[in-house]
Design a protein around this motif. Structure first.
Motif, PDB file in Angstrom:
ATOM      1  N   LEU A  87     -33.771   4.346  44.845  1.00  0.00           N
ATOM      2  CA  LEU A  87     -32.631   4.331  45.772  1.00  0.00           C
ATOM      3  C   LEU A  87     -33.024   4.677  47.200  1.00  0.00           C
ATOM      4  O   LEU A  87     -32.575   4.014  48.146  1.00  0.00           O
ATOM      5  CB  LEU A  87     -31.539   5.278  45.246  1.00  0.00           C
ATOM      6  N   PRO A  88     -33.865   5.688  47.460  1.00  0.00           N
ATOM      7  CA  PRO A  88     -34.231   5.979  48.853  1.00  0.00           C
ATOM      8  C   PRO A  88     -34.999   4.842  49.528  1.00  0.00           C
ATOM      9  O   PRO A  88     -35.044   4.781  50.762  1.00  0.00           O
ATOM     10  CB  PRO A  88     -35.113   7.229  48.733  1.00  0.00           C
ATOM     11  N   ALA A  89     -35.605   3.951  48.751  1.00  0.00           N
ATOM     12  CA  ALA A  89     -36.414   2.884  49.351  1.00  0.00           C
ATOM     13  C   ALA A  89     -35.568   1.874  50.110  1.00  0.00           C
ATOM     14  O   ALA A  89     -36.109   1.094  50.905  1.00  0.00           O
ATOM     15  CB  ALA A  89     -37.215   2.176  48.258  1.00  0.00           C
ATOM     16  N   GLY A 126     -50.519  -2.314  50.385  1.00  0.00           N
ATOM     17  CA  GLY A 126     -51.741  -2.020  49.651  1.00  0.00           C
ATOM     18  C   GLY A 126     -52.058  -0.537  49.615  1.00  0.00           C
ATOM     19  O   GLY A 126     -52.367   0.020  48.550  1.00  0.00           O
ATOM     20  N   ALA A 127     -51.955   0.122  50.781  1.00  0.00           N
ATOM     21  CA  ALA A 127     -52.236   1.559  50.826  1.00  0.00           C
ATOM     22  C   ALA A 127     -51.221   2.345  50.003  1.00  0.00           C
ATOM     23  O   ALA A 127     -51.586   3.282  49.265  1.00  0.00           O
ATOM     24  CB  ALA A 127     -52.233   2.034  52.279  1.00  0.00           C
ATOM     25  N   SER A 128     -49.960   1.979  50.097  1.00  0.00           N
ATOM     26  CA  SER A 128     -48.910   2.696  49.356  1.00  0.00           C
ATOM     27  C   SER A 128     -49.075   2.515  47.856  1.00  0.00           C
ATOM     28  O   SER A 128     -48.887   3.459  47.081  1.00  0.00           O
ATOM     29  CB  SER A 128     -47.527   2.206  49.803  1.00  0.00           C
ATOM     30  N   SER A 129     -49.424   1.307  47.430  1.00  0.00           N
ATOM     31  CA  SER A 129     -49.613   1.055  46.004  1.00  0.00           C
ATOM     32  C   SER A 129     -50.756   1.902  45.442  1.00  0.00           C
ATOM     33  O   SER A 129     -50.656   2.434  44.321  1.00  0.00           O
ATOM     34  CB  SER A 129     -49.886  -0.429  45.779  1.00  0.00           C
ATOM     35  N   CYS A 130     -51.821   2.052  46.217  1.00  0.00           N
ATOM     36  CA  CYS A 130     -52.952   2.860  45.745  1.00  0.00           C
ATOM     37  C   CYS A 130     -52.610   4.348  45.670  1.00  0.00           C
ATOM     38  O   CYS A 130     -53.224   5.094  44.895  1.00  0.00           O
ATOM     39  CB  CYS A 130     -54.150   2.666  46.675  1.00  0.00           C
ATOM     40  N   LEU A 131     -51.604   4.790  46.446  1.00  0.00           N
ATOM     41  CA  LEU A 131     -51.226   6.195  46.451  1.00  0.00           C
ATOM     42  C   LEU A 131     -50.312   6.586  45.296  1.00  0.00           C
ATOM     43  O   LEU A 131     -50.193   7.768  44.976  1.00  0.00           O
ATOM     44  CB  LEU A 131     -50.532   6.553  47.774  1.00  0.00           C
ATOM     45  N   VAL A 132     -49.649   5.609  44.681  1.00  0.00           N
ATOM     46  CA  VAL A 132     -48.661   5.935  43.633  1.00  0.00           C
ATOM     47  C   VAL A 132     -49.277   6.751  42.495  1.00  0.00           C
ATOM     48  O   VAL A 132     -48.712   7.782  42.088  1.00  0.00           O
ATOM     49  CB  VAL A 132     -47.995   4.648  43.108  1.00  0.00           C
ATOM     50  N   PRO A 133     -50.442   6.383  41.931  1.00  0.00           N
ATOM     51  CA  PRO A 133     -50.966   7.162  40.797  1.00  0.00           C
ATOM     52  C   PRO A 133     -51.350   8.590  41.152  1.00  0.00           C
ATOM     53  O   PRO A 133     -51.468   9.434  40.250  1.00  0.00           O
ATOM     54  CB  PRO A 133     -52.202   6.360  40.362  1.00  0.00           C
ATOM     55  N   ALA A 134     -51.561   8.874  42.440  1.00  0.00           N
ATOM     56  CA  ALA A 134     -51.945  10.228  42.839  1.00  0.00           C
ATOM     57  C   ALA A 134     -50.756  11.175  42.937  1.00  0.00           C
ATOM     58  O   ALA A 134     -50.950  12.388  43.099  1.00  0.00           O
ATOM     59  CB  ALA A 134     -52.671  10.182  44.193  1.00  0.00           C
ATOM     60  N   CYS A 135     -49.542  10.677  42.845  1.00  0.00           N
ATOM     61  CA  CYS A 135     -48.337  11.520  42.983  1.00  0.00           C
ATOM     62  C   CYS A 135     -48.170  12.380  41.734  1.00  0.00           C
ATOM     63  O   CYS A 135     -48.418  11.935  40.614  1.00  0.00           O
ATOM     64  CB  CYS A 135     -47.111  10.648  43.206  1.00  0.00           C
ATOM     65  N   ARG A 136     -47.686  13.603  41.961  1.00  0.00           N
ATOM     66  CA  ARG A 136     -47.553  14.549  40.869  1.00  0.00           C
ATOM     67  C   ARG A 136     -46.128  15.049  40.668  1.00  0.00           C
ATOM     68  O   ARG A 136     -45.862  15.812  39.752  1.00  0.00           O
ATOM     69  CB  ARG A 136     -48.476  15.745  41.104  1.00  0.00           C
ATOM     70  N   ASN A 137     -45.191  14.666  41.531  1.00  0.00           N
ATOM     71  CA  ASN A 137     -43.795  15.058  41.335  1.00  0.00           C
ATOM     72  C   ASN A 137     -42.883  14.005  41.950  1.00  0.00           C
ATOM     73  O   ASN A 137     -43.347  13.070  42.623  1.00  0.00           O
ATOM     74  CB  ASN A 137     -43.517  16.449  41.929  1.00  0.00           C
ATOM     75  N   GLY A 188     -40.687  14.092  44.411  1.00  0.00           N
ATOM     76  CA  GLY A 188     -40.680  13.995  45.866  1.00  0.00           C
ATOM     77  C   GLY A 188     -41.870  13.223  46.404  1.00  0.00           C
ATOM     78  O   GLY A 188     -41.754  12.469  47.375  1.00  0.00           O
ATOM     79  N   GLN A 189     -43.027  13.410  45.771  1.00  0.00           N
ATOM     80  CA  GLN A 189     -44.216  12.696  46.237  1.00  0.00           C
ATOM     81  C   GLN A 189     -44.149  11.204  45.939  1.00  0.00           C
ATOM     82  O   GLN A 189     -44.559  10.380  46.761  1.00  0.00           O
ATOM     83  CB  GLN A 189     -45.458  13.294  45.580  1.00  0.00           C
ATOM     84  N   VAL A 190     -43.614  10.828  44.793  1.00  0.00           N
ATOM     85  CA  VAL A 190     -43.639   9.419  44.410  1.00  0.00           C
ATOM     86  C   VAL A 190     -42.684   8.594  45.268  1.00  0.00           C
ATOM     87  O   VAL A 190     -42.878   7.372  45.435  1.00  0.00           O
ATOM     88  CB  VAL A 190     -43.303   9.269  42.914  1.00  0.00           C
ATOM     89  N   ILE A 191     -41.679   9.218  45.842  1.00  0.00           N
ATOM     90  CA  ILE A 191     -40.746   8.479  46.695  1.00  0.00           C
ATOM     91  C   ILE A 191     -41.456   7.938  47.933  1.00  0.00           C
ATOM     92  O   ILE A 191     -41.152   6.846  48.413  1.00  0.00           O
ATOM     93  CB  ILE A 191     -39.557   9.377  47.088  1.00  0.00           C
ATOM     94  N   VAL A 192     -42.428   8.687  48.461  1.00  0.00           N
ATOM     95  CA  VAL A 192     -43.084   8.313  49.721  1.00  0.00           C
ATOM     96  C   VAL A 192     -43.806   6.968  49.601  1.00  0.00           C
ATOM     97  O   VAL A 192     -43.551   6.051  50.402  1.00  0.00           O
ATOM     98  CB  VAL A 192     -44.030   9.429  50.194  1.00  0.00           C
ATOM     99  N   PRO A 193     -44.712   6.754  48.634  1.00  0.00           N
ATOM    100  CA  PRO A 193     -45.363   5.440  48.555  1.00  0.00           C
ATOM    101  C   PRO A 193     -44.408   4.310  48.186  1.00  0.00           C
ATOM    102  O   PRO A 193     -44.600   3.172  48.620  1.00  0.00           O
ATOM    103  CB  PRO A 193     -46.441   5.630  47.477  1.00  0.00           C
ATOM    104  N   LEU A 194     -43.366   4.604  47.396  1.00  0.00           N
ATOM    105  CA  LEU A 194     -42.394   3.555  47.079  1.00  0.00           C
ATOM    106  C   LEU A 194     -41.645   3.119  48.336  1.00  0.00           C
ATOM    107  O   LEU A 194     -41.378   1.919  48.527  1.00  0.00           O
ATOM    108  CB  LEU A 194     -41.410   4.039  46.013  1.00  0.00           C
ATOM    109  N   CYS A 195     -41.313   4.085  49.196  1.00  0.00           N
ATOM    110  CA  CYS A 195     -40.689   3.732  50.479  1.00  0.00           C
ATOM    111  C   CYS A 195     -41.664   2.922  51.333  1.00  0.00           C
ATOM    112  O   CYS A 195     -41.259   1.983  52.027  1.00  0.00           O
ATOM    113  CB  CYS A 195     -40.253   4.993  51.218  1.00  0.00           C
TER     114      CYS A 195
END
Length: 459
Positions: free
Chosen positions: A287-289, A323-334, A336-343
């Motif tokens: 939803l935030p995206a 590309g950069a955001s997609s690579c960051l998704v697996p590094a998210c641990r909560n 709040g963090q996963v919303i950032v690369p999805l946005c």
């Protein structure tokens, strides 16, 4: 009067795109329970079903804001849900070459009206479906309607808004409606499903679809298509497909949408397994995206108005961000963090779509004939490739290779494709008169008037 009519037509197209994407995603909170109820021999799951029927104990355990695709249900049911979600894009992919050719021949309004009629039939079929076969037929029928409504609608905008930057603004508005429909549909469907029943979300969408069709009928009645006879014949779709510039744009549209199409069916399970995400967190993931997507559309439209010769750069920048955001998704641990690369992914997609969709129309203007049905059918094919593969292939890739490898592969594909858009760098320097003269030379004069005009152009 003409300006007011084209604004109303823009409203009609935006509502059609909004409805198509809402219907695409509104079944998310309904289908898993509904299929489970059918397999169990009970009635359709809905508000009348007791809280502990086929749900695990306790009220409120079913989120009103579910994941954009349902989590894996296991076994046969999971396959059924995946095929059901993919069937719309698969049929759309198959029909688009035919719909683009038909739109070029008969105009934009009649196919758009036919697409809305098919979407209305599909939506009402969803409302009263009682078995999986009917659900599958309704979903496939929606793909047929979308192949006409989406392609004709975008082509109509490109035709009526022939000048820049008005064309980019109008297409950006349509993209914002697509985004809003996709992101608002799951909570819309979940809330109405919980409190009013399975049929109500579909009946509401069917009524809006009917009103949109009636408005289009009032603005452009089918009997008033005499102007179509004076329009040029569009370039065949097979010739557009082999145009290297159009092929580069189509490849970019398909590549940039792969992360979104492949993450939607897989991220819910990954969030639950890797970070123990709750149901409401999974439901609110996307939803935030919506807000960065709209921001990306706005920024690209403003930049395109100021620096129109850099459209290729906005698309390349968007692919690098994806590309950069997609690579960051697996590094998210909560959560709040996963919303950032999805946005970041949605912001990058907005840059690519808003920059390259007007570029397709411009390429047709300068290299072919200014008829846009087939070229936007190619764009729709590019989207459909990603969304046809996503629900079926993504889960298998995660199972065999892992979620991190999936994201790294998608990110690498976008980063590597971004420099390819340098091929479009000199597109803005092309002149329409060159392509018109070449078309005359290729086809040869058909009469004295054409011969004289061709000689004048040579001179």
């Amino acid at each position: 009067e003409a300006r007011r009519q084209r604004r109303l037509l823009l409203v009609v197209v935006c509502v059609a795109l909004l409805l198509d994407n809402m219907l695409y995603m509104v079944i998310v909170p309904i289908i898993p329970d509904y299929i489970a109820a059918m397999r169990g021999g009970g009635g359709a799951a809905g508000p009348s079903a007791p809280a502990g029927g086929n749900e695990s104990g306790g009220g409120g355990n079913r989120s009103l804001l579910p994941a954009r695709y349902p989590p894996a249900a296991g076994g046969d049911e999971d396959v059924q849900i995946g095929v059901l979600f993919a069937s719309k894009a698969i049929l759309q992919l198959l029909v688009n070459p035919l719909s683009g050719t038909l739109i070029d021949r008969v105009g934009y309004e009649v196919p758009l009206l036919a697409g809305l009629a098919v979407m209305f039939l599909s939506t009402t079929t969803f409302a009263f479906a009682e078995n999986y076969a009917t659900l599958f037929a309704a979903r496939s029928l929606q793909g047929l309607g979308s192949a006409f409504a989406d392609t004709a609608g975008i082509a109509l905008i490109a035709d009526r808004y022939a000048e820049e930057p008005a064309r980019s603004r109008a297409l950006g508005t349509a993209l914002a409606c697509i985004s809003f429909g996709s992101l608002a549909a799951p909570p819309f469907g979940g809330i109405l499903y919980e409190f009013a029943g399975k049929r109500v979300p579909f009946l509401v969408l069917a009524c809006v679809c009917l009103l949109d069709g009636l408005l289009l009928l009032a603005l452009a009645p089918p009997c008033a298509t005499g102007a179509r006879a004076n329009m040029p014949v569009g370039t065949p779709i097979h010739r557009l497909m082999v145009d290297p510039y159009i092929a580069v744009v189509a490849g970019a549209l398909a590549t940039c949408n792969i992360p979104l199409a492949f993450l939607e069916p897989t991220i819910a399970n990954w969030m639950k397994e890797s970070m123990g995400a709750s149901e409401w967190e999974v439901g609110l993931t996307w939803l935030p995206a919506f807000f960065p997507h709209v921001l990306g559309v706005y920024v690209t439209v403003r930049l395109a108005a100021a620096y129109p010769h850099l459209q290729w750069f906005y698309g390349a920048l968007g692919m690098a961000i994806i590309g950069a955001s997609s690579c960051l998704v697996p590094a998210c641990r909560n959560f709040g963090q996963v919303i950032v690369p999805l946005c970041g992914i949605c912001f990058g997609i907005a840059l690519v779509d808003t920059a390259l969709l007007p570029t397709l129309a411009f390429l047709v203007d300068v290299r072919h004939v200014s008829v846009y049905g087939s070229v936007y059918a190619i764009a729709d094919i590019s989207y459909s490739v990603a969304y046809a593969l996503g629900p079926i292939v993504a889960g298998q890739i995660v199972h065999t290779m892992g979620f991190a490898q999936l994201n790294l592969g998608m990110g690498l594909a976008n980063v590597l494709y971004a420099p390819v858009l340098l091929f479009l760098k000199n597109v803005c320097q092309m002149k329409p008169s060159h392509s018109e003269r070449n078309i005359l030379l290729e086809e040869g004069p058909k009469g004295l008037y054409d011969t004289i005009k061709m000689e004048e152009r040579k001179g």
